[in-house]
Write a protein that holds these residues in place. Structure first.
Motif, mmCIF file in Angstrom:
data_model
loop_
_atom_site.group_PDB
_atom_site.id
_atom_site.type_symbol
_atom_site.label_atom_id
_atom_site.label_comp_id
_atom_site.label_asym_id
_atom_site.label_seq_id
_atom_site.Cartn_x
_atom_site.Cartn_y
_atom_site.Cartn_z
ATOM 1 N N MET A 1 36.624 9.410 53.927
ATOM 2 C CA MET A 1 35.773 9.567 52.781
ATOM 3 C C MET A 1 35.508 11.045 52.567
ATOM 4 S SD MET A 1 31.863 8.286 53.719
ATOM 5 C CE MET A 1 31.961 7.197 52.368
ATOM 6 N N GLN A 2 35.325 11.397 51.300
ATOM 7 C CA GLN A 2 35.086 12.796 50.951
ATOM 8 C C GLN A 2 33.809 12.922 50.126
ATOM 9 O OE1 GLN A 2 38.492 14.330 48.895
ATOM 10 N NE2 GLN A 2 39.669 14.531 50.767
ATOM 11 N N ALA A 3 33.203 14.090 50.193
ATOM 12 C CA ALA A 3 31.994 14.356 49.430
ATOM 13 C C ALA A 3 31.937 15.824 49.049
ATOM 14 C CB ALA A 3 30.763 13.984 50.246
ATOM 15 N N LEU A 4 31.194 16.087 47.988
ATOM 16 C CA LEU A 4 30.842 17.453 47.616
ATOM 17 C C LEU A 4 29.419 17.677 48.072
ATOM 18 C CD1 LEU A 4 32.272 17.651 43.998
ATOM 19 C CD2 LEU A 4 33.253 18.619 46.075
ATOM 20 N N VAL A 5 29.195 18.782 48.762
ATOM 21 C CA VAL A 5 27.855 19.124 49.230
ATOM 22 C C VAL A 5 27.438 20.405 48.517
ATOM 23 C CG1 VAL A 5 26.396 19.649 51.211
ATOM 24 C CG2 VAL A 5 28.305 18.047 51.458
ATOM 25 N N TYR A 6 26.348 20.308 47.778
ATOM 26 C CA TYR A 6 25.795 21.446 47.043
ATOM 27 C C TYR A 6 24.670 22.018 47.901
ATOM 28 C CZ TYR A 6 28.242 18.959 43.362
ATOM 29 O OH TYR A 6 29.199 18.307 42.626
ATOM 30 N N ILE A 7 24.726 23.316 48.157
ATOM 31 C CA ILE A 7 23.817 23.936 49.120
ATOM 32 C C ILE A 7 23.026 25.057 48.449
ATOM 33 C CG2 ILE A 7 23.674 25.169 51.324
ATOM 34 C CD1 ILE A 7 26.554 23.962 51.871
ATOM 35 N N ARG A 8 21.718 24.993 48.595
ATOM 36 C CA ARG A 8 20.851 26.080 48.146
ATOM 37 C C ARG A 8 20.405 26.840 49.386
ATOM 38 N NH1 ARG A 8 16.275 24.299 44.422
ATOM 39 N NH2 ARG A 8 18.034 24.095 43.031
ATOM 40 N N THR A 9 20.486 28.164 49.328
ATOM 41 C CA THR A 9 20.148 28.992 50.485
ATOM 42 C C THR A 9 18.924 29.849 50.200
ATOM 43 O OG1 THR A 9 21.442 30.938 49.844
ATOM 44 C CG2 THR A 9 22.620 29.173 50.993
ATOM 45 N N GLU A 10 18.408 30.446 51.242
ATOM 46 C CA GLU A 10 17.370 31.455 51.069
ATOM 47 C C GLU A 10 17.996 32.652 50.367
ATOM 48 O OE1 GLU A 10 15.868 32.302 54.970
ATOM 49 O OE2 GLU A 10 14.945 30.322 55.148
ATOM 50 N N PRO A 11 17.217 33.412 49.598
ATOM 51 C CA PRO A 11 17.766 34.566 48.887
ATOM 52 C C PRO A 11 18.490 35.526 49.828
ATOM 53 C CG PRO A 11 15.546 34.120 48.135
ATOM 54 C CD PRO A 11 15.798 33.217 49.321
ATOM 55 N N GLY A 12 19.667 35.960 49.402
ATOM 56 C CA GLY A 12 20.443 36.935 50.151
ATOM 57 C C GLY A 12 21.247 36.371 51.311
ATOM 58 N N LYS A 13 21.223 35.059 51.521
ATOM 59 C CA LYS A 13 21.901 34.459 52.674
ATOM 60 C C LYS A 13 23.202 33.741 52.317
ATOM 61 C CE LYS A 13 18.367 35.130 55.535
ATOM 62 N NZ LYS A 13 18.120 35.029 56.922
ATOM 63 N N ALA A 14 23.527 33.632 51.045
ATOM 64 C CA ALA A 14 24.647 32.784 50.619
ATOM 65 C C ALA A 14 25.982 33.187 51.243
ATOM 66 C CB ALA A 14 24.752 32.764 49.099
ATOM 67 N N LEU A 15 26.320 34.444 51.213
ATOM 68 C CA LEU A 15 27.639 34.851 51.699
ATOM 69 C C LEU A 15 27.769 34.694 53.210
ATOM 70 C CD1 LEU A 15 28.406 37.912 49.411
ATOM 71 C CD2 LEU A 15 29.142 35.531 49.154
ATOM 72 N N LYS A 16 26.700 34.974 53.943
ATOM 73 C CA LYS A 16 26.723 34.771 55.395
ATOM 74 C C LYS A 16 26.839 33.283 55.720
ATOM 75 C CE LYS A 16 24.212 35.827 59.618
ATOM 76 N NZ LYS A 16 23.047 36.459 60.216
ATOM 77 N N LEU A 17 26.089 32.466 54.998
ATOM 78 C CA LEU A 17 26.150 31.031 55.225
ATOM 79 C C LEU A 17 27.487 30.444 54.788
ATOM 80 C CD1 LEU A 17 22.531 29.960 54.335
ATOM 81 C CD2 LEU A 17 23.703 29.616 56.497
ATOM 82 N N LEU A 18 28.092 31.008 53.774
ATOM 83 C CA LEU A 18 29.404 30.535 53.339
ATOM 84 C C LEU A 18 30.395 30.617 54.497
ATOM 85 C CD1 LEU A 18 31.391 29.585 51.147
ATOM 86 C CD2 LEU A 18 31.715 32.001 50.557
ATOM 87 N N ASP A 19 30.404 31.712 55.206
ATOM 88 C CA ASP A 19 31.303 31.853 56.355
ATOM 89 C C ASP A 19 31.010 30.795 57.417
ATOM 90 O OD1 ASP A 19 32.673 34.011 55.292
ATOM 91 O OD2 ASP A 19 31.349 35.489 56.219
ATOM 92 N N ALA A 20 29.731 30.515 57.661
ATOM 93 C CA ALA A 20 29.361 29.507 58.659
ATOM 94 C C ALA A 20 29.765 28.106 58.211
ATOM 95 C CB ALA A 20 27.859 29.567 58.913
ATOM 96 N N VAL A 21 29.574 27.793 56.947
ATOM 97 C CA VAL A 21 29.934 26.479 56.420
ATOM 98 C C VAL A 21 31.439 26.259 56.529
ATOM 99 C CG1 VAL A 21 30.057 25.091 54.302
ATOM 100 C CG2 VAL A 21 27.925 26.248 54.907
ATOM 101 N N LYS A 22 32.223 27.272 56.221
ATOM 102 C CA LYS A 22 33.682 27.148 56.276
ATOM 103 C C LYS A 22 34.192 26.825 57.685
ATOM 104 C CE LYS A 22 35.011 30.144 52.425
ATOM 105 N NZ LYS A 22 35.706 31.393 52.065
ATOM 106 N N LYS A 23 33.422 27.182 58.714
ATOM 107 C CA LYS A 23 33.832 26.959 60.098
ATOM 108 C C LYS A 23 33.479 25.563 60.615
ATOM 109 C CE LYS A 23 33.487 31.836 61.206
ATOM 110 N NZ LYS A 23 32.714 32.871 61.897
ATOM 111 N N ILE A 24 32.727 24.800 59.860
ATOM 112 C CA ILE A 24 32.305 23.471 60.298
ATOM 113 C C ILE A 24 33.467 22.494 60.182
ATOM 114 C CG2 ILE A 24 30.794 21.524 59.746
ATOM 115 C CD1 ILE A 24 28.687 23.616 58.887
ATOM 116 N N GLN A 25 33.691 21.744 61.249
ATOM 117 C CA GLN A 25 34.766 20.754 61.243
ATOM 118 C C GLN A 25 34.516 19.733 60.140
ATOM 119 O OE1 GLN A 25 35.348 18.767 64.956
ATOM 120 N NE2 GLN A 25 36.957 17.475 64.166
ATOM 121 N N GLY A 26 35.539 19.472 59.351
ATOM 122 C CA GLY A 26 35.439 18.539 58.244
ATOM 123 C C GLY A 26 35.314 19.214 56.903
#
Length: 75
Positions: free
Chosen positions: A1-26
């Motif tokens: 099964m597949q899903a789209l996950v829309y993520i809201r971050t704290e201000p200024g954290k999006a690009l750092k969190l993007l790298d972390a999200v990309k590393k998550i299995q799945g």
């Protein structure tokens, strides 16, 4: 099964969190976006339980994630 996950971050954290999200299995792909959400990720999991574990246990637990919204891909 597949899903789209829309993520809201704290201000200024999006690009750092993007790298972390990309590393998550799945996570198949993730992008920084403009608008209501800062990151959109497409994830794949074996079943609904595994999907929930990825979203709640891995994505939502990242420091700087404020809110997520998930849409299951049906076709």
């Amino acid at each position: 099964m597949q899903a789209l996950v829309y993520i809201r971050t704290e201000p200024g954290k999006a690009l750092k969190l993007l790298d972390a999200v990309k590393k998550i299995q799945g996570v198949q792909v993730a992008f920084a976006t403009t608008g209501r959400f800062d990151i959109v990720a497409r994830i794949e999991a074996a079943d609904l339980k595994a999907l929930g574990e990825t979203i709640v246990g891995k994505i939502q637990s990242l420091p700087g994630v404020k809110y997520t919204e998930t849409s299951l891909i049906v076709a």
